[in-house]
Design a protein around this motif. Structure first.
Motif, PDB file in Angstrom:
ATOM      1  N   ARG A  82      31.544  44.193  32.736  1.00  0.00           N
ATOM      2  CA  ARG A  82      32.350  43.305  32.625  1.00  0.00           C
ATOM      3  C   ARG A  82      33.142  43.519  31.482  1.00  0.00           C
ATOM      4  NH1 ARG A  82      30.269  39.198  35.664  1.00  0.00           N
ATOM      5  NH2 ARG A  82      27.943  39.409  36.224  1.00  0.00           N
ATOM      6  N   SER A  83      34.486  43.111  31.528  1.00  0.00           N
ATOM      7  CA  SER A  83      35.524  43.360  30.289  1.00  0.00           C
ATOM      8  C   SER A  83      35.029  42.637  29.090  1.00  0.00           C
ATOM      9  CB  SER A  83      36.973  42.563  30.628  1.00  0.00           C
ATOM     10  OG  SER A  83      36.803  41.162  30.709  1.00  0.00           O
ATOM     11  N   TYR A  84      34.232  41.857  28.998  1.00  0.00           N
ATOM     12  CA  TYR A  84      33.736  41.077  27.647  1.00  0.00           C
ATOM     13  C   TYR A  84      32.456  41.699  27.335  1.00  0.00           C
ATOM     14  CZ  TYR A  84      31.183  38.245  30.737  1.00  0.00           C
ATOM     15  OH  TYR A  84      30.249  37.755  32.035  1.00  0.00           O
ATOM     16  N   LEU A  85      31.888  42.650  27.800  1.00  0.00           N
ATOM     17  CA  LEU A  85      30.591  43.273  27.328  1.00  0.00           C
ATOM     18  C   LEU A  85      30.660  44.854  27.371  1.00  0.00           C
ATOM     19  CD1 LEU A  85      28.108  41.654  29.670  1.00  0.00           C
ATOM     20  CD2 LEU A  85      28.494  41.330  27.386  1.00  0.00           C
ATOM     21  N   THR A 127      23.411  38.803  31.849  1.00  0.00           N
ATOM     22  CA  THR A 127      24.093  37.612  31.127  1.00  0.00           C
ATOM     23  C   THR A 127      23.689  36.344  31.928  1.00  0.00           C
ATOM     24  OG1 THR A 127      25.932  37.556  32.525  1.00  0.00           O
ATOM     25  CG2 THR A 127      26.289  38.502  30.633  1.00  0.00           C
ATOM     26  N   LYS A 129      23.141  31.753  32.058  1.00  0.00           N
ATOM     27  CA  LYS A 129      23.604  30.380  31.574  1.00  0.00           C
ATOM     28  C   LYS A 129      22.201  29.924  30.759  1.00  0.00           C
ATOM     29  CE  LYS A 129      27.112  28.773  34.674  1.00  0.00           C
ATOM     30  NZ  LYS A 129      27.553  27.658  35.619  1.00  0.00           N
ATOM     31  N   LEU A 150      27.511  33.577  23.815  1.00  0.00           N
ATOM     32  CA  LEU A 150      28.987  34.077  23.869  1.00  0.00           C
ATOM     33  C   LEU A 150      29.523  32.694  24.605  1.00  0.00           C
ATOM     34  CD1 LEU A 150      31.107  36.245  23.277  1.00  0.00           C
ATOM     35  CD2 LEU A 150      30.578  36.939  25.938  1.00  0.00           C
ATOM     36  N   ASN A 151      30.758  32.244  24.027  1.00  0.00           N
ATOM     37  CA  ASN A 151      31.642  31.194  24.522  1.00  0.00           C
ATOM     38  C   ASN A 151      32.584  31.949  25.326  1.00  0.00           C
ATOM     39  OD1 ASN A 151      32.919  29.095  25.291  1.00  0.00           O
ATOM     40  ND2 ASN A 151      33.061  28.235  23.227  1.00  0.00           N
ATOM     41  N   LEU A 152      32.581  31.650  26.626  1.00  0.00           N
ATOM     42  CA  LEU A 152      33.312  32.492  27.648  1.00  0.00           C
ATOM     43  C   LEU A 152      34.104  31.357  28.381  1.00  0.00           C
ATOM     44  CD1 LEU A 152      33.951  35.399  28.684  1.00  0.00           C
ATOM     45  CD2 LEU A 152      32.397  35.072  30.257  1.00  0.00           C
ATOM     46  N   GLU A 153      35.275  31.360  28.404  1.00  0.00           N
ATOM     47  CA  GLU A 153      36.294  30.225  28.956  1.00  0.00           C
ATOM     48  C   GLU A 153      35.505  28.980  28.912  1.00  0.00           C
ATOM     49  OE1 GLU A 153      36.764  31.950  32.824  1.00  0.00           O
ATOM     50  OE2 GLU A 153      37.565  33.787  32.016  1.00  0.00           O
ATOM     51  N   SER A 154      35.111  28.486  27.461  1.00  0.00           N
ATOM     52  CA  SER A 154      34.684  27.217  27.303  1.00  0.00           C
ATOM     53  C   SER A 154      33.394  26.960  27.858  1.00  0.00           C
ATOM     54  CB  SER A 154      35.880  26.147  27.828  1.00  0.00           C
ATOM     55  OG  SER A 154      35.666  25.820  29.240  1.00  0.00           O
ATOM     56  N   GLU A 155      32.528  28.132  28.289  1.00  0.00           N
ATOM     57  CA  GLU A 155      31.125  27.955  28.779  1.00  0.00           C
ATOM     58  C   GLU A 155      30.366  28.949  27.953  1.00  0.00           C
ATOM     59  OE1 GLU A 155      28.968  27.557  32.982  1.00  0.00           O
ATOM     60  OE2 GLU A 155      30.459  29.156  32.701  1.00  0.00           O
TER      61      GLU A 155
END
Length: 167
Positions: A82-85, A127, A129, A150-155
């Protein structure tokens, strides 16, 4: 990526276009929609397009999990950069009627074993929820431990790792 993987009870094969009926069913299951998200895949054509997107990426790998001797798909194990990891993350999703049999643990453990042996795939992350207690329990059983939120796109999502420390 390795194909034709077997465990005591399961066969794992890389996703193909022929798996479109199963993918359509899985992506529209209640658990997928609740914990992974609605992918708006509601037809054979959309399922094939979804699969084509996965197959075209060098950072997405899905193994279809089947019960040995039945050729019956029951779930998937994913391995995604994933781009954020900073590292690849392992995931799993099974049809609800196959939960509780240990299939997700057996299949994910096998993929973790294979991928952990490759230096370019260590550590391995996951990852989920925060409210997905079944996944959290399975991640812990697999030896992955909570690392950060991690806050990802408001989640909010939780990041787990099979290493003592990650960046």
């Amino acid at each position: 990526m390795q194909n034709n993987i077997s465990t005591n009870r399961l066969l794992l094969n890389l996703l193909t276009k022929e798996d479109h009926e199963f993918i359509l069913q899985l992506l529209n299951s209640q658990g997928w929609i609740k914990f992974i998200g609605d992918r708006n895949v509601h037809s054979k054509e959309e399922a094939v397009a979804y699969i084509n997107k996965i197959l075209a990426s060098e950072n997405l790998f899905y193994w279809i999990v089947r019960i040995q001797g039945e050729n019956l798909p029951v779930g998937i194990i994913s391995f995604i950069k994933r781009s954020y990891l900073d590292y690849f993350d392992i995931g799993f999703a099974f049809l609800p009627e196959y939960n509780g049999y240990g299939y997700a643990y057996e299949a994910a453990q096998k993929i973790l074993f294979i991928m952990s042996g490759q230096l370019n795939h260590h550590p391995i992350l996951a990852t989920t929820k925060p409210g997905n207690t079944k996944s959290i329990k399975l991640l812990n059983k697999l030896g992955l431990h909570f690392k950060k939120e991690l806050n990802l796109e408001s989640e909010m999502i939780h990041i787990y790792s099979n290493a003592a420390s990650t960046s």
